[in-house]
Design an enzyme around this catalytic site. Sequence first.
Site, PDB file in Angstrom:
ATOM      1  N   HIS A  31       0.859  -1.180   0.000  1.00 21.86           N
ATOM      2  CA  HIS A  31       0.000   0.000   0.000  1.00 21.86           C
ATOM      3  C   HIS A  31       0.896   1.232   0.000  1.00 21.86           C
ATOM      4  O   HIS A  31       2.130   1.118  -0.039  1.00 21.86           O
ATOM      5  CB  HIS A  31      -0.967  -0.016   1.185  1.00 21.86           C
TER       6      HIS A  31
ATOM      7  N   HIS B 148       1.199   3.924   2.246  1.00 24.85           N
ATOM      8  CA  HIS B 148       1.575   4.685   3.430  1.00 24.85           C
ATOM      9  C   HIS B 148       3.082   4.907   3.430  1.00 24.85           C
ATOM     10  O   HIS B 148       3.854   4.080   2.927  1.00 24.85           O
ATOM     11  CB  HIS B 148       1.128   3.967   4.694  1.00 24.85           C
TER      12      HIS B 148
ATOM     13  N   ASP C 117       5.575   4.698   5.429  1.00 23.12           N
ATOM     14  CA  ASP C 117       6.549   3.738   5.953  1.00 23.12           C
ATOM     15  C   ASP C 117       6.742   2.528   5.045  1.00 23.12           C
ATOM     16  O   ASP C 117       7.532   1.643   5.361  1.00 23.12           O
ATOM     17  CB  ASP C 117       6.178   3.296   7.372  1.00 23.12           C
TER      18      ASP C 117
ATOM     19  N   ASP D  48      -0.102  -4.670   7.708  1.00 21.52           N
ATOM     20  CA  ASP D  48      -1.015  -3.519   7.759  1.00 21.52           C
ATOM     21  C   ASP D  48      -2.439  -3.936   7.439  1.00 21.52           C
ATOM     22  O   ASP D  48      -3.031  -3.508   6.451  1.00 21.52           O
ATOM     23  CB  ASP D  48      -0.544  -2.418   6.809  1.00 21.52           C
TER      24      ASP D  48
ATOM     25  N   HIS E 112       6.598  -6.235  11.345  1.00 16.69           N
ATOM     26  CA  HIS E 112       5.865  -4.964  11.410  1.00 16.69           C
ATOM     27  C   HIS E 112       5.417  -4.657  12.839  1.00 16.69           C
ATOM     28  O   HIS E 112       4.242  -4.441  13.127  1.00 16.69           O
ATOM     29  CB  HIS E 112       4.654  -4.992  10.469  1.00 16.69           C
TER      30      HIS E 112
END
Length: 306
Positions: free
Chosen positions: A61, A63, A65, A209, A268
Amino acid sequence: MFDIALVGTGGMMPLPNRYLASLLLRFEGRIVLVDCGEGTQVSLKEIGWGYKAIDAICLTHFHADHVTGLPGLLLSIAHSGREEPLTIYGPEGVAHIVRSLCVVAPEIPFRIEYVEIPPKGFAGIKIPLTNFILSTHPANHNSPCFAFRFDIERKGKFDHEMAQKLGIPVNFWNKLQKGNIIEHDGKVFTPQMVMGQQRKGLSVSYCTDSRPPKGLPEFIADSDLFVCEGHYGDNAQLAKARKHKHMTFAEAAQLAHDGNVKKLWLTHFSPSLPNPKDFVKNAKKIFPQTKVGYDGLTKSLVFDED
């Protein structure tokens, strides 16, 4: 061998001994990278697999980070002397995101090809220049996000007796094994005539995530390795995980159990989780073959003997 390395295991922000979550996969010298947050180049340098053979980058995705390390990494790949095209996979809009980031790195000498992942994902696409078969599955985050599965297929055994019975000269055997059709003495021979049924391959699945997505156990089914986020270790943080669209160790372990995978690596981790190993028991109670990941953790998968 199918080699896997955790490039980083952090979520949200890099820490002194924990870079942002990313995964590296290598087979027959070709490399695929999953996600590329700030500092990814440092971890890649420490792992030592090089930059030139990175043929694809898969973005879960957009984002920060997971993507802000792209300009620097692409420049490093350029400086390695790469000339072949590189493919970047990601949710819809991936080309716009990468091009916007790379305004600061305009002189990339190789072509970048973009593949948008449709909202429902896709199954069984061969990554160019590699033998990786990529499938994707929608995750459950607060922005479009995908889980990935990487399969290495294994051909059937070559039937020497059948090849001899059919009168195929030995110098053509290798071509048939590689999938080529040959013609000899007015006869056409196909690989199907001398190759056995496809054997069990190798597979690695990756999800980060996300809340536990619907259908994910079926998507990761029988994977040799499942790499999954464990943003929160403590079961008491389940409400927080739900609010921020992340998972606990226990939830990741349940997915591994339901998917009948061989091994689970957790990754993560939240910056508020300095010692993830303190909570590994919450996962192992559900899925004993759980390992808490760390930057630089590597593993080599090999085909079953048969």
